[in-house]
Design an enzyme around this catalytic site. Structure first.
Site, PDB file in Angstrom:
ATOM      1  N   GLU A 276      14.224 -13.640  25.585  1.00 51.90           N
ATOM      2  CA  GLU A 276      12.891 -14.051  25.108  1.00 51.90           C
ATOM      3  C   GLU A 276      12.775 -15.572  24.999  1.00 51.90           C
ATOM      4  O   GLU A 276      12.465 -16.102  23.928  1.00 51.90           O
ATOM      5  CB  GLU A 276      12.622 -13.426  23.731  1.00 51.90           C
ATOM      6  CG  GLU A 276      12.742 -11.921  23.684  1.00 51.90           C
ATOM      7  CD  GLU A 276      12.792 -11.383  22.245  1.00 51.90           C
ATOM      8  OE1 GLU A 276      12.854 -12.181  21.294  1.00 51.90           O
ATOM      9  OE2 GLU A 276      12.777 -10.149  22.098  1.00 51.90           O
ATOM     10  N   ARG A 315       5.441 -31.210  15.315  1.00 54.97           N
ATOM     11  CA  ARG A 315       6.903 -31.114  15.211  1.00 54.97           C
ATOM     12  C   ARG A 315       7.558 -32.293  14.479  1.00 54.97           C
ATOM     13  O   ARG A 315       8.413 -32.078  13.618  1.00 54.97           O
ATOM     14  CB  ARG A 315       7.543 -30.915  16.592  1.00 54.97           C
ATOM     15  CG  ARG A 315       7.014 -29.676  17.329  1.00 54.97           C
ATOM     16  CD  ARG A 315       7.844 -29.309  18.554  1.00 54.97           C
ATOM     17  NE  ARG A 315       9.130 -28.786  18.162  1.00 54.97           N
ATOM     18  CZ  ARG A 315      10.259 -29.451  18.215  1.00 54.97           C
ATOM     19  NH1 ARG A 315      10.272 -30.696  18.681  1.00 54.97           N
ATOM     20  NH2 ARG A 315      11.377 -28.902  17.822  1.00 54.97           N
ATOM     21  N   TYR A 319       9.424 -31.026  11.188  1.00 58.79           N
ATOM     22  CA  TYR A 319      10.888 -30.907  11.271  1.00 58.79           C
ATOM     23  C   TYR A 319      11.582 -32.259  11.406  1.00 58.79           C
ATOM     24  O   TYR A 319      12.777 -32.283  11.680  1.00 58.79           O
ATOM     25  CB  TYR A 319      11.297 -30.091  12.510  1.00 58.79           C
ATOM     26  CG  TYR A 319      10.512 -28.847  12.784  1.00 58.79           C
ATOM     27  CD1 TYR A 319      10.618 -27.729  11.948  1.00 58.79           C
ATOM     28  CD2 TYR A 319       9.687 -28.758  13.900  1.00 58.79           C
ATOM     29  CE1 TYR A 319       9.909 -26.572  12.227  1.00 58.79           C
ATOM     30  CE2 TYR A 319       8.975 -27.599  14.180  1.00 58.79           C
ATOM     31  CZ  TYR A 319       9.094 -26.516  13.336  1.00 58.79           C
ATOM     32  OH  TYR A 319       8.387 -25.376  13.615  1.00 58.79           O
ATOM     33  N   CYS A 345      -4.983 -38.565   7.704  1.00 55.63           N
ATOM     34  CA  CYS A 345      -4.776 -39.144   6.376  1.00 55.63           C
ATOM     35  C   CYS A 345      -3.609 -38.490   5.661  1.00 55.63           C
ATOM     36  O   CYS A 345      -3.788 -37.795   4.654  1.00 55.63           O
ATOM     37  CB  CYS A 345      -6.051 -39.025   5.558  1.00 55.63           C
ATOM     38  SG  CYS A 345      -7.403 -39.846   6.396  1.00 55.63           S
TER      39      CYS A 345
END
Ligand code: LLP
Length: 417
Positions: A276, A315, A319, A345
Site C-alpha cells: 500500500e 508538513r 512534523y 497568521c
C-alpha cells in the site's frame, strides 16, 4: 533518462517543461506533478516484486488528484482507501472494485456499507467490533465481506512519532498475539471471509530493518493460520517506504523487496502479496511553486515571505518536516540564512527555518521539492485561502488537473441561517 525535476541552464524544469511558464499560466501557489515520474515509480515497484504474485494498492491519502489516479489505474494499480470520500474518488477514477482495499481505524457504518455496495476486494479490519458490524451489514445486504485483519506487531519503524503506527501504544490494528483467537471467532460470523493478515508499521521509513521484522511476524502468523485451516488468499504489508527529502537518493522498491521477499518465501505461491505505498509513488513527482512576496529583516534575521502557506503544505508546520526549497531560476546570487515562511497568521507557518538559500527577491519563483505526497491532500482553507491549482506535466505539456479554488467555492456549503 530519469523522469521528474532537473535543471537545464540554471532553470528547474519538470520533464523539460518550464516551471516559469507553468506559474505564468496558472498562477501561484501551484502544485506541479510529473506523470512520467509516477509511472516510473509504479513500474519500479512492479518490477521489484515480479517474482511473486503481487498488487500495488496506491494509498490515495498521499495525493488523490483524479488525473494521477486515472494514470495509476491504467498502469494496473489497486487502491488503498481510508474513507467514503476516497472510495468515491477511487471508483470515479476507474479502479476496479476488487482491487480496492479499505483501511482505517474508524470506518463508519455508512462507509462499510458503501464498500459492500461497491463490492470492494478487502476490508482491512482494525478491531473485532468492526468485523462484527461488517458481518451484520454484509448479511443484511446478502453479500460476503472479505476481511484482512490489521495486526500491530509492536515494532518501532524508527520514523517520526506522529506517523509511527506499529507500536503497542498506537491506536492501529490488534495485538498480534491476540489475532488467532479473534480470527477464529471472526470466521464463525455470517457473511465474513477471512482473507489474510495486514500490517503497516509506519510511514517515511528509511531504515528497512523494521519492515523485514514486521514481514517476518506477519508471515509467521499467516503460516500458523494456514495450518489451522484458514484459506488465506493474501498477505498485506502496508506502505511506508520513505523518500529522501534531501534529494540524495533513499531506499527504493528493490531494497524493500530484498527485505520482504525472503520473509514471505515459505508461504504458498498462490498467495497475493499486497502493498500500500503512497508517498514513495508520488512525493518526488511534485513540487509546490510559490512566489516570493517580500523579503525582510528583523534584527539581523532574514524572512522570505512566500505566497504559499501552511494551509497549502502542512508538513513542515506539523512534523517539522524538511523539504528542499530552491529558486526556480538560479541567478548565482550570494547565499544567506533565512526563515522561509507563509502569509498565514501563525508562527508555525514556516517552510524552513535558518535555511541557507540564494538571496531571492520579491517576484522570484521558488519550488518546494518533494511535495507530491501529503501536500495538496492535507491542504486546508485556513485564513479563507483558496486551495492551490494542480497541474500535470505529461508528454511535454502542462495539463490543468484541478483549478484554483475561488471564494465562491469556499462559501458554497454555507447557508443563510
Ligand atoms: N497504508 C496504511 C494503512 C496507512 O496508514 C498509510 C499511511 C499508508 C498505507 C501509506 O503510507 P506511505 O507509503 O505513504 O508511507 N501525513 C504524513 C504521512 C501519514 C501516513 C499515514 N498512513 C506525512 O506527511 O508524512
Amino acid at each position: 533518462m530519469s523522469a521528474g525535476f532537473a535543471r537545464t541552464g540554471g532553470e528547474l524544469r519538470c520533464d523539460g517543461v518550464s516551471l516559469v511558464a507553468a506559474a505564468e499560466q496558472f498562477g501561484t501557489p501551484l502544485y506541479v506533478y510529473s506523470a512520467a515520474w509516477v509511472e516510473q515509480a509504479y513500474r519500479a515497484y512492479d518490477a521489484a516484486f515480479a517474482a511473486v504474485p503481487h498488487r500495488v494498492c496506491y494509498a490515495l491519502k498521499a495525493n488523490s488528484n483524479g488525473a494521477l489516479l486515472r494514470r495509476l489505474v491504467r498502469l494496473g494499480a489497486g487502491a488503498d482507501i481510508v474513507s467514503g470520500g476516497e472510495l468515491a474518488a477511487a471508483l470515479r477514477a476507474g479502479f476496479p472494485a476488487e482491487r480496492i482495499v479499505f483501511s482505517g481505524v474508524g470506518k463508519t457504518e455508512a462507509e462499510l456499507q458503501a464498500g459492500l455496495d461497491a463490492g470492494i476486494g478487502e476490508f482491512n479490519a482494525e478491531s473485532e467490533e468492526e468485523i462484527r458490524r461488517l458481518s451484520a451489514l454484509a448479511a443484511r445486504s446478502g453479500r460476503t465481506a472479505r476481511v484482512t485483519l490489521r495486526v500491530n506487531p509492536d515494532i518501532d519503524p524508527r520514523s517520526h512519532p506522529y506517523i509511527s503506527t506499529g507500536l503497542r501504544e498506537n491506536k492501529f490494528g490488534v495485538d498480534l498475539a491476540l489475532a488467532p483467537e479473534l480470527l477464529r471467532r471472526a470466521r464463525a460470523l455470517p457473511a465474513i471471509e477471512v482473507a489474510g493478515v495486514q500490517c503497516h508499521i509506519g510511514s517515511q521509513m528509511t531504515d528497512l530493518e523494521p519492515v523485514g521484522e514486521a514481514a517476518k511476524a506477519v508471515a509467521g502468523l499467516s503460516r500458523q493460520l494456514l495450518a489451522e485451516g484458514f484459506a488465506l488468499r493474501s498477505i498485506d504489508l502496508g506502505g511506508g517506504l520513505g523518500v529522501d527529502y534531501t534529494g540524495e537518493g533513499g531506499p527504493d522498491p528493490r531494497a524493500l523487496a530484498a527485505c520482504i521477499l525472503p520473509a514471505i518465501a515459505g508461504l504458498p505461491r498462490k498467495m497475493l502479496l499486497m502493498l500500500e505505498p503512497g508517498r514513495s509513488l508520488v512525493a518526488p513527482a511534485g513540487v509546490l511553486l510559490a512566489r516570493v512576496l517580500y523579503v525582510k529583516e528583523n534584527r539581523g534575521k532574514r524572512f522570505v515571505i512566500l505566497d504559499a502557506g501552511m494551509n497549502d503544505l502542512l508538513r513542515p508546520a506539523l512534523y517539522e518536516a524538511f523539504h528542499r526549497i530552491e529558486p526556480v531560476i538560479e541567478r548565482g546570487r550570494p547565499r544567506s540564512e533565512a526563515d522561509v515562511v507563509g502569509p498565514v497568521c501563525e508562527t508555525g507557518d514556516f517552510f524552513a527555518r535558518g535555511r541557507l538559500l540564494e538571496d531571492v527577491q520579491p517576484g522570484d519563483l521558488v519550488a518546494v521539492r518533494d511535495a507530491g505526497a501529503y501536500g495538496f491532500s492535507m491542504a486546508s482553507n485556513y485564513n479563507l485561502r483558496p486551495r492551490a491549482a494542480e497541474v500535470l506535466v505529461e508528454a511535454g505539456e502542462l495539463r490543468l488537473a484541478r483549478r484554483r479554488e475561488t471564494f465562491a467555492d469556499l462559501v458554497a456549503a454555507e447557508l443563510d441561517a
